[in-house]
Design an enzyme around this catalytic site. Structure first.
Site, PDB file in Angstrom:
ATOM      1  N   GLY A  89     -17.577  80.866  31.903  1.00 27.27           N
ATOM      2  CA  GLY A  89     -18.258  81.766  30.956  1.00 27.27           C
ATOM      3  C   GLY A  89     -18.133  81.192  29.566  1.00 27.27           C
ATOM      4  O   GLY A  89     -17.082  80.638  29.187  1.00 27.27           O
ATOM      5  N   GLY A  94     -15.382  82.450  25.297  1.00 27.69           N
ATOM      6  CA  GLY A  94     -15.477  81.094  25.844  1.00 27.69           C
ATOM      7  C   GLY A  94     -15.644  80.087  24.715  1.00 27.69           C
ATOM      8  O   GLY A  94     -14.962  79.052  24.669  1.00 27.69           O
ATOM      9  N   GLY A  98     -12.451  77.908  24.023  1.00 38.32           N
ATOM     10  CA  GLY A  98     -12.742  76.564  24.545  1.00 38.32           C
ATOM     11  C   GLY A  98     -12.661  75.513  23.445  1.00 38.32           C
ATOM     12  O   GLY A  98     -12.027  74.469  23.610  1.00 38.32           O
ATOM     13  N   SER A 118     -25.868  80.337  28.056  1.00 36.58           N
ATOM     14  CA  SER A 118     -24.537  79.765  27.764  1.00 36.58           C
ATOM     15  C   SER A 118     -24.516  78.254  27.948  1.00 36.58           C
ATOM     16  O   SER A 118     -23.818  77.535  27.228  1.00 36.58           O
ATOM     17  CB  SER A 118     -23.479  80.382  28.683  1.00 36.58           C
ATOM     18  N   HIS A 176      -8.652  89.979  29.533  1.00 40.11           N
ATOM     19  CA  HIS A 176      -8.724  91.439  29.549  1.00 40.11           C
ATOM     20  C   HIS A 176      -8.152  91.891  30.892  1.00 40.11           C
ATOM     21  O   HIS A 176      -8.402  91.245  31.911  1.00 40.11           O
ATOM     22  CB  HIS A 176     -10.191  91.864  29.427  1.00 40.11           C
ATOM     23  N   GLU A 264     -11.347 101.134  21.353  1.00 40.91           N
ATOM     24  CA  GLU A 264     -12.748 100.878  20.972  1.00 40.91           C
ATOM     25  C   GLU A 264     -13.616 102.119  21.124  1.00 40.91           C
ATOM     26  O   GLU A 264     -14.572 102.315  20.381  1.00 40.91           O
ATOM     27  CB  GLU A 264     -13.328  99.678  21.734  1.00 40.91           C
TER      28      GLU A 264
HETATM   29  N1  LIG Z   1     -15.755  89.635  22.846  1.00 40.04           N
HETATM   30  C1  LIG Z   1     -14.570  90.058  22.427  1.00 40.04           C
HETATM   31  O1  LIG Z   1     -14.394  90.468  21.275  1.00 40.04           O
HETATM   32  C2  LIG Z   1     -13.378  90.011  23.359  1.00 40.04           C
HETATM   33  C3  LIG Z   1     -12.092  90.131  22.812  1.00 40.04           C
HETATM   34  C4  LIG Z   1     -10.980  90.030  23.642  1.00 40.04           C
HETATM   35  C5  LIG Z   1     -11.185  89.849  25.007  1.00 40.04           C
HETATM   36  N2  LIG Z   1     -12.440  89.787  25.529  1.00 40.04           N
HETATM   37  C6  LIG Z   1     -12.605  89.585  26.974  1.00 40.04           C
HETATM   38  O2  LIG Z   1     -12.958  88.231  27.196  1.00 40.04           O
HETATM   39  C7  LIG Z   1     -13.806  88.115  28.353  1.00 40.04           C
HETATM   40  C8  LIG Z   1     -15.103  87.448  27.960  1.00 40.04           C
HETATM   41  O3  LIG Z   1     -15.753  88.250  26.995  1.00 40.04           O
HETATM   42  P1  LIG Z   1     -16.941  87.702  26.066  1.00 40.04           P
HETATM   43  O4  LIG Z   1     -17.269  88.805  25.114  1.00 40.04           O
HETATM   44  O5  LIG Z   1     -16.634  86.357  25.573  1.00 40.04           O
HETATM   45  O6  LIG Z   1     -18.058  87.489  27.157  1.00 40.04           O
HETATM   46  P2  LIG Z   1     -19.517  88.053  27.242  1.00 40.04           P
HETATM   47  O7  LIG Z   1     -20.234  87.599  26.026  1.00 40.04           O
HETATM   48  O8  LIG Z   1     -19.478  89.485  27.591  1.00 40.04           O
HETATM   49  O9  LIG Z   1     -19.946  87.215  28.555  1.00 40.04           O
HETATM   50  C9  LIG Z   1     -20.805  86.204  28.494  1.00 40.04           C
HETATM   51  C10 LIG Z   1     -20.689  85.215  29.641  1.00 40.04           C
HETATM   52  O10 LIG Z   1     -20.843  85.853  30.910  1.00 40.04           O
HETATM   53  C11 LIG Z   1     -21.857  85.126  31.616  1.00 40.04           C
HETATM   54  N3  LIG Z   1     -22.523  85.965  32.597  1.00 40.04           N
HETATM   55  C12 LIG Z   1     -23.009  87.213  32.417  1.00 40.04           C
HETATM   56  N4  LIG Z   1     -23.520  87.680  33.582  1.00 40.04           N
HETATM   57  C13 LIG Z   1     -23.333  86.699  34.504  1.00 40.04           C
HETATM   58  C14 LIG Z   1     -23.611  86.586  35.880  1.00 40.04           C
HETATM   59  N5  LIG Z   1     -24.179  87.562  36.569  1.00 40.04           N
HETATM   60  N6  LIG Z   1     -23.293  85.421  36.501  1.00 40.04           N
HETATM   61  C15 LIG Z   1     -22.698  84.416  35.824  1.00 40.04           C
HETATM   62  N7  LIG Z   1     -22.402  84.482  34.517  1.00 40.04           N
HETATM   63  C16 LIG Z   1     -22.719  85.607  33.870  1.00 40.04           C
HETATM   64  C17 LIG Z   1     -22.805  84.637  30.517  1.00 40.04           C
HETATM   65  O11 LIG Z   1     -23.552  83.552  30.982  1.00 40.04           O
HETATM   66  P3  LIG Z   1     -25.144  83.396  30.731  1.00 40.04           P
HETATM   67  O12 LIG Z   1     -25.324  82.988  29.305  1.00 40.04           O
HETATM   68  O13 LIG Z   1     -25.536  82.396  31.708  1.00 40.04           O
HETATM   69  O14 LIG Z   1     -25.736  84.776  30.968  1.00 40.04           O
HETATM   70  C18 LIG Z   1     -21.805  84.248  29.441  1.00 40.04           C
HETATM   71  O15 LIG Z   1     -21.324  82.944  29.636  1.00 40.04           O
HETATM   72  C19 LIG Z   1     -13.996  89.547  28.861  1.00 40.04           C
HETATM   73  O16 LIG Z   1     -13.022  89.811  29.836  1.00 40.04           O
HETATM   74  C20 LIG Z   1     -13.731  90.392  27.611  1.00 40.04           C
HETATM   75  O17 LIG Z   1     -13.308  91.711  27.907  1.00 40.04           O
HETATM   76  C21 LIG Z   1     -13.530  89.844  24.740  1.00 40.04           C
END
Ligand SMILES: NC(=O)c1ccc[n+]([C@@H]2O[C@H](COP(=O)([O-])OP(=O)(O)OC[C@H]3O[C@@H](n4cnc5c(N)ncnc54)[C@H](OP(=O)(O)O)[C@@H]3O)[C@@H](O)[C@H]2O)c1
Length: 404
Positions: A89, A94, A98, A118, A176, A264
């Protein structure tokens, strides 16, 4: 708070303000003066050090905090020299985690859907197809530490394909507790023969990156769900440092996800939107103009008071405002606390019993997810309070709306 210490602190701040030239003696000067005396007047928190690891006294409770200073780069790189971090992801986390791990000299690869958004984004950030960028399954096969950073809904949807690839000897990492804690709903049940760890940065992935680039580092929570090697905790701390954390607090998967979902929905987002709206509506119903209602509800809060509360605490805010404001705010705080307590209790229950998770999974797994979300956000955008806010913001000298 009216302890002797804080009273003498305030007195010292006032004396310092009085001593300033008149032009400087605005509220912000009071702040600066307080900062100048704070180091002398604030009692040092009781701290026990073991290298970078600290036991700190948080309001009477001792907690351990892990620090980056225990993991200088050569040690970090040595620790992970035989590992490949497979980031699955490439959303906000990511990207931030990353790039930081890569800049820290760790061996990182990215796994995302081929030719999706992505994939494109990762290539833009310098990940190379076939070398450091792979389809999800291939990245998992190549990785030793599998960092599941798909969206929470996607973690659940993709688990049947991903799970068999997480073989013995690999480490499973989350940011998470959501997927694992609410396994009845997500069906994410980790294999029993791998370490399962968590590093959850306390901020968006963009902040994870910017703080790292500034040489600071975000605060993160770490937790262990399963420790089969006896090394899980050490690995979690080291990975926390690897992805750009400055400090790490220890928690559990349950506590991390409960507090995160609760916060949140409460004061961080849902609660604040509800509170802003209620206050604004009453002002409007009583004949106040949109600008006045907005200024008195949002603008003053976000531009003046909230940053001060963030920097110096609520007792300081009470001390620094007018005597009239202070008296009223002291009287009304318990009224709001009493009115809100049952709502927060209901919210916590709804998080703990999985209701919030089920709602989130249902909504975020819909085929029409993007359109449904856009409709709801448009409704907020069209609320009078936020329309008025656009005009108020346009008057700021440094004004910039998103996309400009
Ligand atoms: N964002 C924050 O502020 C934050 C803070 C702390 C922790 N977290 C945690 O970190 C983790 C990642 O969160 P995030 O916000 O970075 O991610 P996100 O933006 O919610 O997720 C995006 C990723 O998921 C992929 N994706 C979505 N649907 C998919 C599917 N059906 N099959 C394969 N890939 C799919 C997307 O790929 P495509 O582009 O190919 O769709 C993209 O790479 C989560 O567990 C979240 O709770 C987030």
């Amino acid at each position: 708070m009216s302890s002797l210490a804080s009273r003498s602190l305030r007195q010292a701040a006032r004396t310092a303000v009085r001593a300033l030239p008149k032009a400087q003696a605005a509220p912000f000067s009071l702040l600066a003066a307080r900062a100048a005396v704070a180091s002398r007047a604030t009692p040092t928190p009781s701290t026990t050090f073991t290298r970078g690891v600290k036991t700190l006294d948080f309001a009477g409770e001792k907690e351990v905090v892990y620090e980056r200073s225990d993991w200088p780069l050569p040690k970090l790189q040595e620790y992970f020299k035989n590992d490949t971090l497979a980031l699955i992801g490439y959303g906000s986390q990511g990207h931030g985690q990353g790039l930081n791990a890569r800049d820290n000299g760790l061996n990182v690869i990215v796994g995302v859907r081929k030719d999706g958004e992505s994939w494109r984004q990762a290539m833009e950030d310098g990940w190379v197809p076939g070398e450091t960028l792979f389809p999800i399954e291939e990245a998992i096969n190549r990785g030793t530490i599998i960092m599941n950073l798909l969206s929470d809904a996607a973690q659940s949807m993709t688990w049947p394909e991903i799970s068999p690839l997480i073989t013995k000897g690999k480490t499973l990492y989350f940011s998470h507790g959501f997927s694992v804690v609410f396994k009845e709903d997500t069906k994410v049940i980790p294999p029993t023969d791998v370490d399962v760890i968590l590093v959850a940065p306390k901020g968006s992935g963009r902040t994870v990156r910017t703080l790292f680039k500034e040489g600071r580092g975000i605060n993160s929570s770490i937790a262990i769900f399963q420790d089969v090697t006896g090394q899980a905790k050490e690995k979690a701390i080291a990975l926390g440092v690897g992805i750009g954390s400055g400090y790490m607090y220890e928690t559990t998967f349950e506590k991390e996800v409960y507090s995160d979902l609760y916060g949140e929905r409460g004061v961080l987002m849902g609660g604040i939107q509800g509170m802003f709206l209620a206050q604004y509506k009453v002002l409007r119903a009583n004949g106040h103009s949109p600008s006045e209602a907005f200024n008195e509800t949002v603008e003053e809060a976000t531009q003046s008071l909230f940053p001060l509360i963030g920097q110096y605490g609520m007792d300081y805010m009470y001390g620094a405002c007018s005597t009239t404001a202070r008296r009223g705010a002291l009287d009304w705080a318990p009224v709001f606390e009493k009115a809100n307590l049952p709502v927060f209790e209901k919210l916590y229950q709804s998080v703990k019993d999985g209701t919030e998770t089920r709602k989130s999974l249902e909504f975020n797994s819909r085929k029409t997810y993007r359109e449904d979300l856009a409709k709801e956000l448009e409704e907020i955008n069209n609320q009078e309070i936020w329309r008025a806010g656009k005009t108020v913001r346009s008057l700021r000298p440094d004004h910039k709306e998103e996309g400009q």
